[in-house]
Scaffold this motif. Sequence first.
Motif, PDB file in Angstrom:
ATOM      1  N   GLU A  84       0.826  -1.196   0.000  1.00  0.00           N
ATOM      2  CA  GLU A  84       0.000   0.000   0.000  1.00  0.00           C
ATOM      3  C   GLU A  84       0.865   1.253   0.000  1.00  0.00           C
ATOM      4  OE1 GLU A  84      -3.839   1.150   2.576  1.00  0.00           O
ATOM      5  OE2 GLU A  84      -1.975   1.100   3.713  1.00  0.00           O
ATOM      6  N   ALA A  85       1.859   1.289   0.872  1.00  0.00           N
ATOM      7  CA  ALA A  85       2.745   2.448   0.959  1.00  0.00           C
ATOM      8  C   ALA A  85       3.518   2.658  -0.336  1.00  0.00           C
ATOM      9  CB  ALA A  85       3.705   2.282   2.137  1.00  0.00           C
ATOM     10  N   GLY A  86       3.908   1.557  -0.985  1.00  0.00           N
ATOM     11  CA  GLY A  86       4.609   1.659  -2.264  1.00  0.00           C
ATOM     12  C   GLY A  86       3.758   2.343  -3.319  1.00  0.00           C
ATOM     13  N   ILE A  87       2.484   1.975  -3.377  1.00  0.00           N
ATOM     14  CA  ILE A  87       1.578   2.602  -4.337  1.00  0.00           C
ATOM     15  C   ILE A  87       1.422   4.089  -4.029  1.00  0.00           C
ATOM     16  CG2 ILE A  87      -0.812   2.662  -5.164  1.00  0.00           C
ATOM     17  CD1 ILE A  87      -0.947  -0.364  -4.595  1.00  0.00           C
ATOM     18  N   ILE A  88       1.291   4.415  -2.752  1.00  0.00           N
ATOM     19  CA  ILE A  88       1.032   5.802  -2.363  1.00  0.00           C
ATOM     20  C   ILE A  88       2.247   6.706  -2.549  1.00  0.00           C
ATOM     21  CG2 ILE A  88       0.458   7.303  -0.409  1.00  0.00           C
ATOM     22  CD1 ILE A  88      -1.273   5.062   0.700  1.00  0.00           C
ATOM     23  N   THR A  89       3.441   6.196  -2.269  1.00  0.00           N
ATOM     24  CA  THR A  89       4.607   7.083  -2.168  1.00  0.00           C
ATOM     25  C   THR A  89       5.606   6.973  -3.310  1.00  0.00           C
ATOM     26  OG1 THR A  89       5.885   5.448  -0.898  1.00  0.00           O
ATOM     27  CG2 THR A  89       4.482   6.971   0.346  1.00  0.00           C
ATOM     28  N   ASP A  90       5.530   5.933  -4.122  1.00  0.00           N
ATOM     29  CA  ASP A  90       6.596   5.661  -5.095  1.00  0.00           C
ATOM     30  C   ASP A  90       6.035   5.607  -6.515  1.00  0.00           C
ATOM     31  OD1 ASP A  90       8.737   4.726  -6.577  1.00  0.00           O
ATOM     32  OD2 ASP A  90       9.352   3.242  -5.086  1.00  0.00           O
ATOM     33  N   ALA A  91       6.225   6.672  -7.270  1.00  0.00           N
ATOM     34  CA  ALA A  91       5.714   6.735  -8.648  1.00  0.00           C
ATOM     35  C   ALA A  91       6.346   5.657  -9.525  1.00  0.00           C
ATOM     36  CB  ALA A  91       5.973   8.119  -9.243  1.00  0.00           C
ATOM     37  N   ALA A  92       7.629   5.370  -9.277  1.00  0.00           N
ATOM     38  CA  ALA A  92       8.313   4.337 -10.068  1.00  0.00           C
ATOM     39  C   ALA A  92       7.699   2.967  -9.801  1.00  0.00           C
ATOM     40  CB  ALA A  92       9.807   4.330  -9.738  1.00  0.00           C
ATOM     41  N   PHE A  93       7.345   2.711  -8.533  1.00  0.00           N
ATOM     42  CA  PHE A  93       6.709   1.432  -8.214  1.00  0.00           C
ATOM     43  C   PHE A  93       5.328   1.345  -8.856  1.00  0.00           C
ATOM     44  CE2 PHE A  93       3.838  -1.073  -5.492  1.00  0.00           C
ATOM     45  CZ  PHE A  93       4.430  -2.318  -5.675  1.00  0.00           C
ATOM     46  N   ARG A  94       4.599   2.450  -8.879  1.00  0.00           N
ATOM     47  CA  ARG A  94       3.289   2.434  -9.526  1.00  0.00           C
ATOM     48  C   ARG A  94       3.429   2.081 -11.007  1.00  0.00           C
ATOM     49  NH1 ARG A  94       2.408   7.092  -6.268  1.00  0.00           N
ATOM     50  NH2 ARG A  94       2.619   8.547  -8.040  1.00  0.00           N
ATOM     51  N   GLN A  95       4.416   2.653 -11.662  1.00  0.00           N
ATOM     52  CA  GLN A  95       4.624   2.343 -13.078  1.00  0.00           C
ATOM     53  C   GLN A  95       5.006   0.884 -13.287  1.00  0.00           C
ATOM     54  OE1 GLN A  95       3.897   4.281 -15.722  1.00  0.00           O
ATOM     55  NE2 GLN A  95       3.047   5.625 -14.131  1.00  0.00           N
ATOM     56  N   LYS A  96       5.803   0.364 -12.381  1.00  0.00           N
ATOM     57  CA  LYS A  96       6.191  -1.047 -12.444  1.00  0.00           C
ATOM     58  C   LYS A  96       4.972  -1.945 -12.269  1.00  0.00           C
ATOM     59  CE  LYS A  96       9.331  -4.322 -10.176  1.00  0.00           C
ATOM     60  NZ  LYS A  96      10.382  -4.467  -9.120  1.00  0.00           N
ATOM     61  N   LEU A  97       4.113  -1.592 -11.311  1.00  0.00           N
ATOM     62  CA  LEU A  97       2.901  -2.357 -11.055  1.00  0.00           C
ATOM     63  C   LEU A  97       1.981  -2.327 -12.265  1.00  0.00           C
ATOM     64  CD1 LEU A  97       1.087  -3.764  -8.851  1.00  0.00           C
ATOM     65  CD2 LEU A  97       0.223  -1.469  -8.331  1.00  0.00           C
ATOM     66  N   ILE A  98       1.804  -1.149 -12.851  1.00  0.00           N
ATOM     67  CA  ILE A  98       0.935  -0.995 -14.023  1.00  0.00           C
ATOM     68  C   ILE A  98       1.453  -1.824 -15.184  1.00  0.00           C
ATOM     69  CG2 ILE A  98       0.137   0.651 -15.754  1.00  0.00           C
ATOM     70  CD1 ILE A  98       0.204   2.771 -13.440  1.00  0.00           C
ATOM     71  N   ALA A  99       2.754  -1.761 -15.420  1.00  0.00           N
ATOM     72  CA  ALA A  99       3.362  -2.490 -16.543  1.00  0.00           C
ATOM     73  C   ALA A  99       3.211  -4.003 -16.360  1.00  0.00           C
ATOM     74  CB  ALA A  99       4.829  -2.106 -16.686  1.00  0.00           C
TER      75      ALA A  99
END
Length: 352
Positions: free
Chosen positions: A332-347
């Motif tokens: 949850e914190a990764g999604i909220i605070t880390d734009a790079a992690f969000r992009q990794k998750l989306i990809a």
Amino acid sequence: MIRLIFILALITTRISAQNLDGIIKFIKDNPKKASIVLIENSKEVLNFNGNQSMPLASAAKTIIAIEFSNQVVAKKIDANQSIAISDLSKYYIPFTDGGAHSAWLKSLQKKKTDSVSLLQIAQGMIRFSSNANTEYLEDLLGLANINRNIRTLKLQQHSPYYYFTAGALTTCLKPDNLAESIWAKQLEAMPMNEYIKRCETNHIKLKTDSTFIKTFSTINLPFAIQKIWSDRLVASNATDYASIMQKINSRNYFKPEIQKIIDQIMEWPMEYPGNQAAFKHLGQKGGSTAFILTDAFYATEKSGTSLACAFFFNNLTEKEKLMIQGNFANFEAGIITDAAFRQKLIAALKQN
């Protein structure tokens, strides 16, 4: 043991990329067990199985909080009204909330003989996930009024609310001299409308008969019975709950006076100084049973970036749940605070 509570970690938590990769892989490899929807700056950027209906566990309490806010503003109820804790205790079913109700009372430094305000009851339902508070508010607000929000919020796949805390009693009250396996089959075959009627009957008994709770025993809640109870909880999908979080976070969907009450209930993570430094708004409600982990949250950073997200897991094995639960807050914190992690998750989860 049934537990319907999940607490958001402080955003300063150190995040392990390896552990988060494990959750991403699990979601990708188990589409029937997982779904996630992410909205960033009002645009849906990820929808992995977002229309898959799944039991919500305590995430369902969010709409009860919204109806509470509606009724306060409509002056149907007074948020400051004092309620005896003994009135809430009628609905407290021992050993079914992971200590949530006791933790809430402890946080307020209240004894069982004291009183609390209606607003504090609603806050305890969301932050600590008190099931007793939930059952009390369902009774106070009215199920029909709570259910009206499903249509008002334009939710596409949300099942009706019922007294789902009393459902634990409904499943555990096995008729005498009936084998557990036979009772489990009867419960599974029971039409949902009959099940809901039994839950209502048990709710009324809890409300009016102080001795009724003594019929409950965790001995009568083996995993097979817990699974039936879990499967019959109020259900929806990640698309619906991400949309609810987006509506709250937009600051323009609800009337300002309603929004103010919702914020007082949902934005408990903003009590932490670290979150206050990073966010304008941060709210969350999750839930779990022995087989479920759910989470729905929203955030607006001081920089202006806004997020709304819901991710649900269901039908987890004990091993799977331990793996996900151990990394849930970091995910949850990764999604909220880390734009790079969000992009990794989306990809990783992009569906063709």
